[in-house]
Design an enzyme around this catalytic site. Structure first.
Site, PDB file in Angstrom:
ATOM      1  N   TYR A   1      10.790  14.838 -10.494  1.00 22.32           N
ATOM      2  CA  TYR A   1      11.237  14.006  -9.375  1.00 22.32           C
ATOM      3  C   TYR A   1      10.192  12.982  -9.066  1.00 22.32           C
ATOM      4  O   TYR A   1      10.580  11.753  -8.639  1.00 22.32           O
ATOM      5  CB  TYR A   1      11.374  14.866  -8.106  1.00 22.32           C
ATOM      6  CG  TYR A   1      12.527  15.660  -7.862  1.00 22.32           C
ATOM      7  CD1 TYR A   1      13.664  15.608  -8.862  1.00 22.32           C
ATOM      8  CD2 TYR A   1      12.873  16.521  -6.790  1.00 22.32           C
ATOM      9  CE1 TYR A   1      14.807  16.349  -8.693  1.00 22.32           C
ATOM     10  CE2 TYR A   1      13.801  17.304  -6.646  1.00 22.32           C
ATOM     11  CZ  TYR A   1      15.014  17.233  -7.575  1.00 22.32           C
ATOM     12  OH  TYR A   1      15.991  17.803  -7.441  1.00 22.32           O
ATOM     13  N   GLY A   2       8.729  12.862  -9.228  1.00 17.30           N
ATOM     14  CA  GLY A   2       7.811  11.983  -9.000  1.00 17.30           C
ATOM     15  C   GLY A   2       8.013  10.992  -9.873  1.00 17.30           C
ATOM     16  O   GLY A   2       7.824   9.817  -9.352  1.00 17.30           O
TER      17      GLY A   2
ATOM     18  N   GLU B   1       0.939  -1.353   0.045  1.00 15.60           N
ATOM     19  CA  GLU B   1       0.036   0.075   0.165  1.00 15.60           C
ATOM     20  C   GLU B   1       1.001   1.235   0.216  1.00 15.60           C
ATOM     21  O   GLU B   1       1.726   1.503   0.827  1.00 15.60           O
ATOM     22  CB  GLU B   1      -0.943  -0.080   1.226  1.00 15.60           C
ATOM     23  CG  GLU B   1      -1.655   1.317   1.403  1.00 15.60           C
ATOM     24  CD  GLU B   1      -2.285   1.553   2.594  1.00 15.60           C
ATOM     25  OE1 GLU B   1      -3.203   2.499   2.818  1.00 15.60           O
ATOM     26  OE2 GLU B   1      -1.995   0.786   3.557  1.00 15.60           O
TER      27      GLU B   1
ATOM     28  N   ALA C   1      -4.519  13.755  -7.408  1.00 18.03           N
ATOM     29  CA  ALA C   1      -3.230  13.066  -7.708  1.00 18.03           C
ATOM     30  C   ALA C   1      -3.646  11.630  -8.845  1.00 18.03           C
ATOM     31  O   ALA C   1      -2.681  11.237  -9.197  1.00 18.03           O
ATOM     32  CB  ALA C   1      -2.875  12.369  -6.302  1.00 18.03           C
TER      33      ALA C   1
ATOM     34  N   GLN D   1       8.727  20.204  -8.415  1.00 14.82           N
ATOM     35  CA  GLN D   1       7.565  19.259  -9.162  1.00 14.82           C
ATOM     36  C   GLN D   1       7.883  19.295 -10.688  1.00 14.82           C
ATOM     37  O   GLN D   1       7.499  18.303 -11.321  1.00 14.82           O
ATOM     38  CB  GLN D   1       6.222  19.540  -8.739  1.00 14.82           C
ATOM     39  CG  GLN D   1       5.891  19.180  -7.378  1.00 14.82           C
ATOM     40  CD  GLN D   1       4.330  19.654  -6.972  1.00 14.82           C
ATOM     41  OE1 GLN D   1       3.758  20.370  -7.773  1.00 14.82           O
ATOM     42  NE2 GLN D   1       4.075  19.287  -5.796  1.00 14.82           N
TER      43      GLN D   1
ATOM     44  N   LYS E   1      10.672  19.226 -12.096  1.00 10.99           N
ATOM     45  CA  LYS E   1      11.947  18.482 -12.543  1.00 10.99           C
ATOM     46  C   LYS E   1      11.624  17.065 -12.836  1.00 10.99           C
ATOM     47  O   LYS E   1      12.628  16.541 -13.474  1.00 10.99           O
ATOM     48  CB  LYS E   1      12.831  18.680 -11.395  1.00 10.99           C
ATOM     49  CG  LYS E   1      13.255  20.225 -11.083  1.00 10.99           C
ATOM     50  CD  LYS E   1      14.349  20.222 -10.007  1.00 10.99           C
ATOM     51  CE  LYS E   1      14.803  21.467  -9.731  1.00 10.99           C
ATOM     52  NZ  LYS E   1      15.913  21.591  -8.390  1.00 10.99           N
TER      53      LYS E   1
ATOM     54  N   ALA F   1       5.091  12.206  -2.111  1.00 10.87           N
ATOM     55  CA  ALA F   1       4.832  13.759  -2.465  1.00 10.87           C
ATOM     56  C   ALA F   1       6.596  14.171  -2.474  1.00 10.87           C
ATOM     57  O   ALA F   1       7.314  13.440  -2.317  1.00 10.87           O
ATOM     58  CB  ALA F   1       4.590  14.319  -1.008  1.00 10.87           C
TER      59      ALA F   1
ATOM     60  N   GLY G   1      -4.476  11.872 -11.892  1.00 12.29           N
ATOM     61  CA  GLY G   1      -3.842  11.920 -13.313  1.00 12.29           C
ATOM     62  C   GLY G   1      -2.250  11.645 -12.913  1.00 12.29           C
ATOM     63  O   GLY G   1      -1.916  10.933 -13.933  1.00 12.29           O
TER      64      GLY G   1
END
Length: 365
Positions: A111-112, A96, A141, A107, A109, A101, A143
């Protein structure tokens, strides 16, 4: 005549920083060491800041829980700029994702996406038989998780996960299933190779990659017979197309431009706040500040614009741009200038202006 070579996609800032050692991604758990406490405390603070709807005590309890596991993006030492907290259930075959974040300023760049790829690779190394992830995503979130391979279709039997993960009211449960043959740390390279293979096959059956000489040579000017345009005959053009298809072609071209603009806006890294309508049950005073509702939809967002575009409700590009501008104006009106929502709206607004300027340049060249 020469071949057209598609531009290579620029490497994302996140991957450049990782390659140069500016950032690194490390797993962390509460093993009682000073280092883990430093990193976990920063992760707790990051999640509390970026996930304001979550109770602060709940975030702290799960981050420090010995049954939880985390991964952190560390920059220049032990500064945390992004992270993920998850709870593995190896005996059930899934994990899970509890919190995910990155710093709002980072954001854009990438990173996610990079963190998610490393998370998948870490799970594969650590828990070889664990192929599924579940998470509850809020409206903003959904998308992002879709882009990372998550789906609202839950194929994992409910008996496997029910009672093991917390049910979040207002969240959308999503599932990701990993593929054994995919190396998630090489996805960019693999997709690039696939793209080149497809383009090579297209070149075998098409002449679209052939670049013809310019219209005027040696400074020539003056009227030009369409039949003399290099490459026009080869494309299948005939003279009767001018009168019978000219108007339809023009409308189709502008519709394609509108669709391309909307697609690029939706794909922008900070567009997540504008993909779906504002939740009026959460932001109860929103309509007190935003005084330009949009018909029966009340709240304008990219999904609304896409719906109008699909039904040919926009007579021209200017009409779509006006609606998109209203999305950004509303965000700037309601949110204070120092908030991420206000800053992101200004960034999206500039991106759209630059996009339109580039489009005009292409038409004039």
């Amino acid at each position: 005549m020469g071949r057209f070579k598609p531009p290579t996609k620029a490497e994302k800032v996140a991957h450049v920083e990782l390659r140069k050692g500016v950032i690194r991604i490390e797993p962390v758990e509460n093993d009682g060491s000073p280092r883990s406490w430093i990193v976990l405390t920063q992760l707790k603070t990051l999640f509390q800041k970026q996930l304001p709807k979550m109770p602060r005590e709940y975030i702290a309890r799960l981050v420090y829980d010995s049954n939880s596991r985390c991964m952190a993006i560390l920059k220049r030492g032990l500064k945390v700029v992004g992270g993920i907290c998850f709870r593995p259930f190896p005996h059930r075959g899934f994990a899970e994702i509890v919190f995910f974040a990155t710093n709002s300023v980072d954001q854009v760049k990438g990173y996610g996406g990079m963190l998610m790829d490393h998370f998948k690779a870490h799970i594969r190394r650590t828990y070889p038989d664990m192929m599924h992830f579940l998470t509850y995503a809020d409206n903003f979130a959904v998308g992002y998780f879709k882009k990372q391979g998550f789906s609202k279709e839950i194929t994992l039997p409910r008996s496997v996960w029910a009672g093991y993960i917390k049910d979040y009211e207002g969240g959308t449960i999503m599932q990701c299933t990993m593929l054994r043959k995919v190396d998630y740390l090489r996805t960019r390279e693999i997709i690039g190779q696939q793209r080149e293979a497809i383009l090579e096959k297209i070149r075998e059956k098409s002449r679209s990659h052939v670049v013809y000489p310019g219209l005027f040579q040696n400074g020539e000017t003056g009227p030009l017979d369409p039949k003399d345009v290099p490459g026009l005959r080869e494309s299948g053009w005939t003279a009767d197309m001018v009168s019978t298809r000219g108007i339809a072609w023009s409308k189709s071209t502008e519709h394609n431009i509108m669709r391309k603009l909307l697609s690029d806006l939706q794909a922008h890294p900070v567009s997540w706040a504008y993909l779906q309508p504002v939740d009026l049950e959460v932001v109860t005073d929103y309509l007190d500040y935003v005084s330009t509702p949009m018909g029966k939809y009340l709240l304008l967002h990219f999904a609304t614009i896409e719906g109008k575009l699909n039904t040919n409700a926009y007579p021209n590009l200017d009409a779509l741009v006006a609606d998109a501008q209203l999305v950004f104006d509303n965000a700037k009106t309601y949110n204070p200038p120092d908030s991420p929502f206000h800053k992101n709206a200004k960034q999206m607004e500039k991106y759209m202006r630059d996009w339109l300027v580039e489009r005009v340049k292409k038409e004039e060249s």
